[in-house]
Design an enzyme around this catalytic site. Structure first.
Site, PDB file in Angstrom:
ATOM      1  N   PRO A   1       0.860  -1.188   0.000  1.00 39.25           N
ATOM      2  CA  PRO A   1       0.000   0.000   0.000  1.00 39.25           C
ATOM      3  C   PRO A   1       0.894   1.235   0.000  1.00 39.25           C
ATOM      4  CG  PRO A   1       0.059  -1.022   2.185  1.00 39.25           C
ATOM      5  CD  PRO A   1       0.882  -1.884   1.290  1.00 39.25           C
ATOM      6  N   MET A   2       0.651   2.157  -0.918  1.00 36.53           N
ATOM      7  CA  MET A   2       1.452   3.392  -0.937  1.00 36.53           C
ATOM      8  C   MET A   2       0.543   4.582  -1.236  1.00 36.53           C
ATOM      9  SD  MET A   2       5.050   2.382  -2.804  1.00 36.53           S
ATOM     10  CE  MET A   2       4.349   1.383  -4.115  1.00 36.53           C
TER      11      MET A   2
ATOM     12  N   GLN B   1      -6.828  -0.992   3.139  1.00 37.27           N
ATOM     13  CA  GLN B   1      -6.045  -0.693   4.336  1.00 37.27           C
ATOM     14  C   GLN B   1      -6.589   0.520   5.077  1.00 37.27           C
ATOM     15  OE1 GLN B   1      -2.104   1.187   4.601  1.00 37.27           O
ATOM     16  NE2 GLN B   1      -1.328  -0.749   5.434  1.00 37.27           N
TER      17      GLN B   1
ATOM     18  N   CYS C   1       2.696   3.408   9.664  1.00 33.81           N
ATOM     19  CA  CYS C   1       2.965   4.714   9.051  1.00 33.81           C
ATOM     20  C   CYS C   1       3.733   5.618  10.013  1.00 33.81           C
ATOM     21  CB  CYS C   1       1.678   5.404   8.614  1.00 33.81           C
ATOM     22  SG  CYS C   1       2.063   6.958   7.773  1.00 33.81           S
TER      23      CYS C   1
ATOM     24  N   LYS D   1      -0.219  -4.682   8.922  1.00 33.46           N
ATOM     25  CA  LYS D   1       1.110  -4.297   8.396  1.00 33.46           C
ATOM     26  C   LYS D   1       1.753  -3.375   9.415  1.00 33.46           C
ATOM     27  CE  LYS D   1       3.422  -2.229   4.441  1.00 33.46           C
ATOM     28  NZ  LYS D   1       3.707  -0.833   4.830  1.00 33.46           N
TER      29      LYS D   1
ATOM     30  N   GLY E   1      10.592  -4.419   2.657  1.00 33.48           N
ATOM     31  CA  GLY E   1      11.640  -3.419   2.858  1.00 33.48           C
ATOM     32  C   GLY E   1      12.825  -3.629   1.953  1.00 33.48           C
TER      33      GLY E   1
END
Ligand SMILES: Cc1cc2nc3c(=O)[nH]c(=O)nc-3n(C[C@H](O)[C@H](O)[C@H](O)COP(=O)(O)O)c2cc1C
Length: 334
Positions: A18-19, A72, A102, A141, A205
Site C-alpha cells: 500500500p502506498m 487498508q 505509518c 502491516k 523493505g
C-alpha cells in the site's frame, strides 16, 4: 500453498505494498498485469471514512479483476476503526488490513499508524475489535518497533495472531528510522522461527531485484514478499522475480515499446478515473521510472511533465516510441 483465510495465494506470493498517492486503481492495474498476487489500497483514514470525506471514499474503489485485494485502514480511535472497518466491509474487498506502520508525523503523532507500536495493549485491543466487527479476514502491516530500544514486533506478532489476524506483513525498519538506512529483516526471520506462529508472515523493505528477493526468501524463511518503491514505474518487478525464482535466470528487461504501452495504459486509466487535470498531473511522478536508463531521455521527460493535456502526452509517448525503436533490441537494463 499460502492462504489468508480461504484466499489462495500460490506458493510464494508477491504483494504490492500500500502506498499513499501511488497504489491507486490505475497503478494497481499495471501491477496486476505485472504479476502482483495480492494488492492493497492506499491507506484510508478511519476518521475520513466516517465523515464521508470524498478523498477517503474514493480510495474504496476496487474492481473485480483486482482480486484478491485488501483495503487498508488507519486511525487512532478504536471506535472509529471499528466503524470504518464496517464501512470498508460493505465494499466487499477480500480482506481488511490495518496500518500500524505509518511513520509520518501527521499520522503517528495523532496516535495512529506506527504510534500503536508504543502501546501494544491498545494495538491488540483495536485489532480484536476490528476482527469482531467484520466477516472478512483481517491482516496487519507494521514495523519492527518504535525505535532501536523497543523492537517489539516478535511479541506483538504472536499476540495479534492469538486474537485472530490472518496474516502479518513487517517492514524491516523502526518508526524512528522512517525510510532511512537499510531494512533489517533479521527480526522478521525471528517471527518465522517462533514455532507458535502459523499465519503467513510477509517480509517488506528494500526488495528491488530478483536476486535480493531470492536471497531474502532463503535467509529469512518468509511466506511471501511485499514490494513497494521498486514497483513504481517498474511493475515488471513482480514478473522478473517470479521468472528468476523458477528458472534461476533474469528475464530480458522490457523493451521501449513495452514501457510505452504500459505507461500509456497507466496514463489513460489515470485520466479516466481522476479526470484530465489530476490524471495527467499525478502521472508525472512515474515517467522517470518508466523510462529509466534510456539514453538522452531527459528532454522527453521534461516535455512529458510539462504537457497538460492528454493528446499532447500521448503524442510525446508516440515520439518516444519512434525515437527509441531501434534501442529495443539492445535490451536496456532497468
Ligand atoms: C510514497 C509511499 C507511500 C506509502 N504509503 C503507505 C501506506 O499508505 N500504507 C502503508 O502501510 N505503507 C505505506 N508506505 C510504506 C510501504 O508500504 C512500504 O512498507 C515501504 O515503502 C517499504 O517497502 P519498499 O522498500 O519495498 O518500498 C508508503 C511508502 C511510500 C514510499
Amino acid at each position: 500453498m499460502v492462504k489468508i483465510g480461504n484466499i489462495e495465494l500460490g506458493e510464494f506470493p508477491l504483494l504490492l505494498a500500500p502506498m499513499e498517492d501511488v497504489s491507486d486503481p490505475p497503478f494497481r492495474a499495471v501491477c496486476k498485469e505485472g504479476g502482483a498476487d495480492l494488492m492493497y489500497t492506499e491507506f484510508i483514514s478511519s476518521e475520513g471514512l466516517i465523515r464521508d470525506a470524498v478523498k477517503s471514499r474514493q480510495k474504496l474503489d476496487i474492481f473485480e479483476y483486482e482480486r484478491p485485494i485488501g483495503i487498508q485502514l488507519f486511525g487512532g480511535e478504536i471506535s472509529s476503526m471499528v466503524e470504518s472497518a464496517k464501512i470498508a466491509t460493505q465494499v466487499n474487498p477480500d480482506l481488511i488490513d490495518i496500518n500500524y506502520g505509518c511513520p509520518v508525523k501527521a499520522v503517528a503523532c495523532r496516535g495512529a499508524g506506527a504510534a500503536l507500536l508504543q502501546d501494544i495493549p491498545k494495538m491488540v485491543k483495536m485489532t480484536e475489535a476490528i476482527v469482531k466487527a467484520t466477516r472478512l479476514p483481517v491482516t496487519v502491516k507494521t514495523r519492527l518497533g518504535w525505535d532501536e530500544k523497543t523492537k517489539n514486533v516478535v511479541e506483538a506478532a504472536e499476540r495479534l495472531q492469538d486474537i485472530g489476524i490472518q496474516a502479518l506483513t513487517v517492514h524491516g525498519r523502526t518508526r524512528v528510522q522512517m525510510y532511512k538506512g537499510s531494512a533489517d529483516w533479521s527480526l522478521i526471520g525471528r517471527i518465522k522461527e517462533n514455532p507458535r506462529m502459523r499465519i503467513p508472515v510477509f517480509g517488506n523493505g528494500d526488495i528491488d531485484s530478483p536476486e535480493k528477493a531470492l536471497e531474502y526468501r532463503n535467509t529469512y524463511g518468509v511466506d511471501g514478499i511485499m514490494v513497494g518503491r521498486a514497483a513504481i514505474g517498474y511493475p515488471w518487478i513482480f514478473g522478473d522475480i517470479k521468472e528468476y525464482f523458477s528458472s534461476g535466470t533474469r528475464r530480458e528487461p522490457p523493451t521501449i515499446s513495452e514501457r510505452v504501452r504500459v505507461a500509456r495504459k497507466h496514463l489513460e486509466f489515470s485520466v479516466r478515473w481522476k479526470g484530465d487535470r489530476t490524471g495527467i498531473f499525478e502521472m508525472r511522478r512515474h515517467y522517470t521510472n518508466y523510462f529509466r536508463a534510456i539514453p538522452d531521455f531527459k528532454p522527453f521527460r521534461t516535455r512529458l511533465v510539462e504537457a497538460d493535456n492528454l493528446a499532447d502526452v500521448e503524442a510525446i509517448l508516440e515520439e518516444v516510441l519512434e525515437t527509441y525503436r531501434e534501442y529495443d533490441a539492445l535490451k536496456l537494463t532497468a
